[in-house]
Design an enzyme around this catalytic site. Structure first.
Site, short mmCIF file in Angstrom:
data_model
loop_
_atom_site.label_atom_id
_atom_site.label_comp_id
_atom_site.label_asym_id
_atom_site.label_seq_id
_atom_site.Cartn_x
_atom_site.Cartn_y
_atom_site.Cartn_z
N ASN A 11 0.92 -1.03 0.02
CA ASN A 11 0.12 -0.18 -0.06
C ASN A 11 0.88 1.09 0.05
OD1 ASN A 11 -1.62 1.93 0.36
ND2 ASN A 11 -2.49 1.53 2.47
N TRP A 12 1.12 1.83 -1.09
CA TRP A 12 1.80 3.02 -1.17
C TRP A 12 1.35 4.22 -0.69
CZ3 TRP A 12 4.15 2.63 -7.03
CH2 TRP A 12 4.77 1.50 -7.41
N LYS A 13 0.20 4.27 -0.30
CA LYS A 13 -0.52 5.42 0.25
C LYS A 13 -0.43 6.63 -0.58
CE LYS A 13 0.07 3.27 4.92
NZ LYS A 13 -0.03 3.59 6.21
N GLU A 98 -7.06 4.20 7.74
CA GLU A 98 -6.72 6.15 7.52
C GLU A 98 -7.98 6.43 6.82
OE1 GLU A 98 -3.12 5.52 5.56
OE2 GLU A 98 -2.18 4.87 7.40
N GLU A 167 -5.91 -5.35 10.24
CA GLU A 167 -4.70 -4.35 10.58
C GLU A 167 -5.00 -3.42 11.79
OE1 GLU A 167 -2.62 -3.06 6.79
OE2 GLU A 167 -4.34 -1.96 7.02
N GLY A 173 1.97 1.76 10.91
CA GLY A 173 2.98 2.85 10.90
C GLY A 173 3.85 3.17 12.03
N SER A 212 2.97 -2.52 10.40
CA SER A 212 4.36 -2.70 10.53
C SER A 212 5.19 -4.00 10.29
CB SER A 212 4.63 -2.23 12.05
OG SER A 212 4.29 -1.21 12.45
N GLY A 233 2.61 -1.12 4.22
CA GLY A 233 2.79 0.18 3.81
C GLY A 233 4.19 0.65 3.79
N GLY A 234 4.68 1.13 4.72
CA GLY A 234 5.98 1.80 4.81
C GLY A 234 7.17 1.22 4.12
C1 PEP Z 1 -0.92 -0.17 5.97
O1 PEP Z 1 -1.08 1.25 5.85
O2 PEP Z 1 -1.58 -0.77 5.32
C2 PEP Z 1 0.00 -0.42 6.65
C3 PEP Z 1 0.20 -1.67 7.11
O3 PEP Z 1 1.28 0.51 7.06
P1 PEP Z 1 2.48 -0.15 7.70
O4 PEP Z 1 3.11 -1.15 6.97
O5 PEP Z 1 3.45 1.13 7.35
O6 PEP Z 1 2.33 -0.15 9.14
#
Ligand code: PEP
Length: 250
Positions: A11-13, A98, A167, A173, A212, A233-234
């Site tokens: 997920n590049w957001k 989000e 999640e 994050g 994370s 995500g990140g």
């Molecule tokens: C997400 O936003 O779906 C996510 C899992 O982010 P991160 O991996 O950065 O916690």
């Protein structure tokens, strides 16, 4: 487990202009033929088509990060499920925390979007997860049950059309994750809840863990029973770390 291959989804957001997104997609696609997992990248809507073209011919699939529930109309700034599909996506993330918590998106809205996604031929990745306050109050499993009941359409949900991403909001994050036992309990509960609602079909639905996930913890998280992949995500913004997570799916 829902499928023999894990799904590793990025997920590049709200990150990446076209040049960087194309370069990242190409770097992932160049290494992305991994026998143990399917790869999916979800760029922002503005570069969906460019990334789909960059990944074209590879085994890397492309997804949107949201869609509107209406087919078309006066919804300034939104994109329909058919538009996401038309841009080259096979999947769409729906109900990310989000959007649920940042933009007040309800279960009913997520459900309507999932109906639209299915109608457009997209696989809906429906996100659910408890806040830290809900977790501290011992309500995690109740929250998950409620979100499943409210966010999934009554018809058309199966392993081809729908993926669930668990999640925990407090893990997104933050660098924090639930224990492996807590992940196992949550995923087991999701599978059991789906089984009550739809019987044997529940076994076919992929359950992703997100929050994370990094190269250092991915192998442990992906080995938990009923974890069929990850939503990242990140760590999905860098080809090396995303591919390291994918490699850990073996
Ligand atoms: C997400 O936003 O779906 C996510 C899992 O982010 P991160 O991996 O950065 O916690």
């Amino acid at each position: 487990m829902a499928a023999s291959k894990k799904l590793i989804a990025g997920n590049w957001k709200m990150n990446m202009l076209a040049a960087d997104g194309i370069a990242l997609a190409r770097a992932i696609a160049a290494q992305g033929d991994i026998p143990t997992c399917d790869l999916l990248v979800c760029p922002p809507a503005t570069i969906l088509r460019a990334v789909a073209e960059a990944a074209g011919g590879s085994s890397v699939a492309v997804g949107g990060q949201d869609c509107h529930e209406a087919e078309s109309g006066a919804f300034t700034g939104d994109v329909s499920a058919a538009m996401v599909r038309d841009a080259g996506a096979s999947h769409v993330i729906l109900g990310h925390s989000e959007r649920r918590h940042g933009l007040g998106e309800s279960d009913a809205r997520v459900c309507a979007k999932a109906v639209a996604a299915h109608a457009a031929g997209l696989t809906a990745i429906v996100c659910i997860g408890e806040t830290e306050a809900e977790r501290d109050a011992g309500k995690t499993l109740d929250v998950l049950s409620g979100q499943l009941a409210g966010s999934l359409p009554d018809a058309g949900v199966d392993g081809a059309t729908t993926v669930i991403a668990y999640e925990p909001v407090w893990a997104i994050g933050t660098g924090r994750t639930p224990t492996l036992d807590e992940v196992a309990v949550a995923h087991g509960h999701i599978r059991a809840t789906l089984a009550v609602a739809m019987g044997d079909t529940a076994a076919d639905i992929g359950l992703l863990y997100g929050g994370s996930m990094k190269p250092g913890n991915a192998a442990d998280l992906l080995a938990v029973p009923d974890v069929d992949g990850g939503l990242i995500g990140g760590a999905s913004l860098d080809a090396e770390s995303f591919l390291a997570i994918a490699a850990a799916a073996g």
